[in-house]
Design a protein around this motif. Sequence first.
Motif, PDB file in Angstrom:
ATOM      1  N   LYS A  84      -5.661  36.986  53.155  1.00 52.06           N
ATOM      2  CA  LYS A  84      -5.100  36.493  54.413  1.00 52.06           C
ATOM      3  C   LYS A  84      -5.069  34.974  54.401  1.00 52.06           C
ATOM      4  O   LYS A  84      -5.978  34.329  53.885  1.00 52.06           O
ATOM      5  N   ILE A  85      -4.018  34.433  55.023  1.00 47.46           N
ATOM      6  CA  ILE A  85      -3.843  32.980  55.097  1.00 47.46           C
ATOM      7  C   ILE A  85      -3.839  32.560  56.568  1.00 47.46           C
ATOM      8  O   ILE A  85      -2.970  32.964  57.333  1.00 47.46           O
ATOM      9  N   PRO A  86      -4.821  31.738  56.998  1.00 45.35           N
ATOM     10  CA  PRO A  86      -4.850  31.299  58.402  1.00 45.35           C
ATOM     11  C   PRO A  86      -3.754  30.287  58.701  1.00 45.35           C
ATOM     12  O   PRO A  86      -3.427  29.439  57.865  1.00 45.35           O
ATOM     13  N   VAL A  87      -3.188  30.401  59.911  1.00 42.02           N
ATOM     14  CA  VAL A  87      -2.128  29.487  60.342  1.00 42.02           C
ATOM     15  C   VAL A  87      -2.322  29.197  61.831  1.00 42.02           C
ATOM     16  O   VAL A  87      -2.512  30.117  62.620  1.00 42.02           O
ATOM     17  N   CYS A  88      -2.269  27.942  62.216  1.00 42.93           N
ATOM     18  CA  CYS A  88      -2.335  27.561  63.626  1.00 42.93           C
ATOM     19  C   CYS A  88      -0.931  27.686  64.215  1.00 42.93           C
ATOM     20  O   CYS A  88       0.016  27.068  63.721  1.00 42.93           O
ATOM     21  N   VAL A  89      -0.793  28.503  65.267  1.00 42.95           N
ATOM     22  CA  VAL A  89       0.524  28.745  65.849  1.00 42.95           C
ATOM     23  C   VAL A  89       0.461  28.670  67.371  1.00 42.95           C
ATOM     24  O   VAL A  89      -0.608  28.511  67.962  1.00 42.95           O
ATOM     25  N   THR A  90       1.626  28.824  67.984  1.00 41.17           N
ATOM     26  CA  THR A  90       1.732  28.858  69.441  1.00 41.17           C
ATOM     27  C   THR A  90       1.514  30.281  69.935  1.00 41.17           C
ATOM     28  O   THR A  90       2.207  31.204  69.515  1.00 41.17           O
ATOM     29  N   GLY A  91       0.543  30.457  70.832  1.00 43.38           N
ATOM     30  CA  GLY A  91       0.262  31.776  71.381  1.00 43.38           C
ATOM     31  C   GLY A  91       1.324  32.217  72.366  1.00 43.38           C
ATOM     32  O   GLY A  91       2.237  31.462  72.712  1.00 43.38           O
ATOM     33  N   PRO A  92       1.226  33.442  72.856  1.00 44.57           N
ATOM     34  CA  PRO A  92       2.283  33.985  73.723  1.00 44.57           C
ATOM     35  C   PRO A  92       2.503  33.225  75.022  1.00 44.57           C
ATOM     36  O   PRO A  92       3.603  33.251  75.577  1.00 44.57           O
ATOM     37  N   LEU A  93       1.483  32.521  75.523  1.00 38.72           N
ATOM     38  CA  LEU A  93       1.661  31.729  76.745  1.00 38.72           C
ATOM     39  C   LEU A  93       1.625  30.228  76.467  1.00 38.72           C
ATOM     40  O   LEU A  93       1.351  29.423  77.355  1.00 38.72           O
ATOM     41  N   GLY A  94       1.894  29.865  75.211  1.00 42.15           N
ATOM     42  CA  GLY A  94       2.022  28.455  74.865  1.00 42.15           C
ATOM     43  C   GLY A  94       0.763  27.790  74.363  1.00 42.15           C
ATOM     44  O   GLY A  94       0.804  26.630  73.944  1.00 42.15           O
ATOM     45  N   GLN A  95      -0.355  28.500  74.377  1.00 40.36           N
ATOM     46  CA  GLN A  95      -1.606  27.931  73.908  1.00 40.36           C
ATOM     47  C   GLN A  95      -1.655  27.930  72.380  1.00 40.36           C
ATOM     48  O   GLN A  95      -1.043  28.769  71.736  1.00 40.36           O
ATOM     49  N   LYS A  96      -2.372  26.978  71.797  1.00 42.03           N
ATOM     50  CA  LYS A  96      -2.529  26.958  70.354  1.00 42.03           C
ATOM     51  C   LYS A  96      -3.624  27.955  69.954  1.00 42.03           C
ATOM     52  O   LYS A  96      -4.706  27.971  70.533  1.00 42.03           O
ATOM     53  N   ILE A  97      -3.317  28.777  68.963  1.00 38.61           N
ATOM     54  CA  ILE A  97      -4.273  29.781  68.516  1.00 38.61           C
ATOM     55  C   ILE A  97      -4.314  29.815  66.992  1.00 38.61           C
ATOM     56  O   ILE A  97      -3.421  29.310  66.319  1.00 38.61           O
ATOM     57  N   GLU A  98      -5.361  30.418  66.459  1.00 39.35           N
ATOM     58  CA  GLU A  98      -5.487  30.609  65.021  1.00 39.35           C
ATOM     59  C   GLU A  98      -5.001  32.022  64.696  1.00 39.35           C
ATOM     60  O   GLU A  98      -5.595  33.014  65.134  1.00 39.35           O
ATOM     61  N   LEU A 103      -4.186  38.764  73.015  1.00 45.47           N
ATOM     62  CA  LEU A 103      -4.363  37.309  73.075  1.00 45.47           C
ATOM     63  C   LEU A 103      -4.327  36.773  74.500  1.00 45.47           C
ATOM     64  O   LEU A 103      -4.560  35.582  74.718  1.00 45.47           O
ATOM     65  N   ILE A 104      -4.038  37.647  75.460  1.00 44.03           N
ATOM     66  CA  ILE A 104      -3.908  37.221  76.857  1.00 44.03           C
ATOM     67  C   ILE A 104      -4.833  38.058  77.734  1.00 44.03           C
ATOM     68  O   ILE A 104      -4.833  39.290  77.630  1.00 44.03           O
ATOM     69  N   PRO A 105      -5.625  37.423  78.607  1.00 43.92           N
ATOM     70  CA  PRO A 105      -6.403  38.207  79.578  1.00 43.92           C
ATOM     71  C   PRO A 105      -5.465  39.087  80.401  1.00 43.92           C
ATOM     72  O   PRO A 105      -4.351  38.680  80.735  1.00 43.92           O
ATOM     73  N   ARG A 106      -5.903  40.306  80.719  1.00 45.99           N
ATOM     74  CA  ARG A 106      -5.037  41.267  81.396  1.00 45.99           C
ATOM     75  C   ARG A 106      -4.411  40.696  82.661  1.00 45.99           C
ATOM     76  O   ARG A 106      -3.238  40.945  82.960  1.00 45.99           O
ATOM     77  N   GLU A 107      -5.197  39.906  83.424  1.00 47.68           N
ATOM     78  CA  GLU A 107      -4.691  39.379  84.684  1.00 47.68           C
ATOM     79  C   GLU A 107      -3.647  38.278  84.487  1.00 47.68           C
ATOM     80  O   GLU A 107      -2.975  37.861  85.433  1.00 47.68           O
ATOM     81  N   GLU A 108      -3.500  37.783  83.252  1.00 53.66           N
ATOM     82  CA  GLU A 108      -2.538  36.716  82.978  1.00 53.66           C
ATOM     83  C   GLU A 108      -1.286  37.210  82.249  1.00 53.66           C
ATOM     84  O   GLU A 108      -0.395  36.417  81.937  1.00 53.66           O
ATOM     85  N   LEU A 109      -1.191  38.509  81.979  1.00 56.39           N
ATOM     86  CA  LEU A 109      -0.004  39.040  81.306  1.00 56.39           C
ATOM     87  C   LEU A 109       1.242  38.733  82.122  1.00 56.39           C
ATOM     88  O   LEU A 109       1.293  38.989  83.324  1.00 56.39           O
ATOM     89  N   ASN A 110       2.261  38.191  81.464  1.00 58.02           N
ATOM     90  CA  ASN A 110       3.483  37.811  82.169  1.00 58.02           C
ATOM     91  C   ASN A 110       4.659  37.779  81.197  1.00 58.02           C
ATOM     92  O   ASN A 110       4.925  36.756  80.557  1.00 58.02           O
ATOM     93  N   PRO A 111       5.378  38.890  81.062  1.00 59.76           N
ATOM     94  CA  PRO A 111       6.492  38.928  80.104  1.00 59.76           C
ATOM     95  C   PRO A 111       7.670  38.032  80.477  1.00 59.76           C
ATOM     96  O   PRO A 111       8.548  37.803  79.646  1.00 59.76           O
ATOM     97  N   LEU A 112       7.688  37.515  81.709  1.00 55.63           N
ATOM     98  CA  LEU A 112       8.725  36.545  82.063  1.00 55.63           C
ATOM     99  C   LEU A 112       8.516  35.233  81.322  1.00 55.63           C
ATOM    100  O   LEU A 112       9.478  34.498  81.045  1.00 55.63           O
TER     101      LEU A 112
END
Length: 385
Positions: free
Chosen positions: A60-74, A98-107
Amino acid sequence: MKIVIAPDSFKGSLSAVDAARAIESGIQKAFPDANTLCLPVADGGEGTLDTLVAATHGQKIPVCVTGPLGQKIEAEYGILGDGKTCVIEMAKASGIPLIPREELNPLKATTFGTGELIKQALDDGFKSFILALGGSATNDGGAGMLQALGLSLLDEQGNKISTGGAELKKISSIDLSNFDNRIQGCQFLIASDVENPLIGPNGASHVFGPQKGATPEKVLILDACLAHWADEVEKVTGVRLHDLPGAGAAGGIGGAFQAFFPSRMRRGIDVVLEYTGLHKALGGADLVITGEGQVDFQTASGKTPMGVAQAALLKNIPTIILAGSVGKGIEVLYQYGIVSVHSIINKPMELKEAMEYAGELLEKAAEQVVRSFFYQRNKIKFPIV
């Protein structure tokens, strides 16, 4: 006595590897001399990368990317043991976990990070890809992924739109001039068991939107946004995603791959079984044990237990399913070589407790089902104590 152990993960509790080990431990308590073979599997969703890398002795190769709500994640991508094939699991960059259930927002959720994973793999020289699409938190039609790879989505003023499913309604034109030209020289195998079209009552928004946090009102908004996106994509590619089978996979990213990538789709479980070598491993087996967290009528639609059972049935080997919970409609499974389905829950308990002790419960359940199965088959004689 040979028993092949091929479970998926029990989401939130056990990885497929840990589930296989727990089942093996239970079998060995019943029959210490049993020949057990552990082959953890997945169906193209979460855990597919880990399964394929482990099965082929890759890395596996780690990569820093943009998470689903714009946060930086590994995140990470995988390299199979051949050193040439790259595995991208979109859940690693754009998944629900990657998102807390209460913050899920497909919009707002975006697949941009998945595009960044692909870009990094391209930069690292890979040309052969397996893309696992399950577990997404997104409903953006794959637009974010395409944006990360240089595609420009422009509004009426010629400005680039932002990311997220709700932004798709603003698109006035699609500019391909800076889209990564390396993509056309690559091969992309899409691992997904979803055959839903992009839009409509059976499309991405209506079927999968609610589990990603979409209210009934948001579902209608998302479906309208994807319809507009499909119109714009058809103008520049000639591909009609609206009712194309598989286009609705993972919030519509399946359609993006079909329209903009040299790709082909296969059922996720079939891809995994091929690389794990299950068909060969089944030779001489007396029993197959598989399982996952939830088993119900949907399991017949290409989920891991179903795919494993179909492979075993070709060799006339019976399959038993162990599950965290057993829902409605499992009767349909019995026509595919599955002899029984068992919940691992052995007493009244809360979900939290069941998840905490999943390994122990799975081990105990495995011990009991193999004792019962082989007693009925008259395969063994129990020692007199």
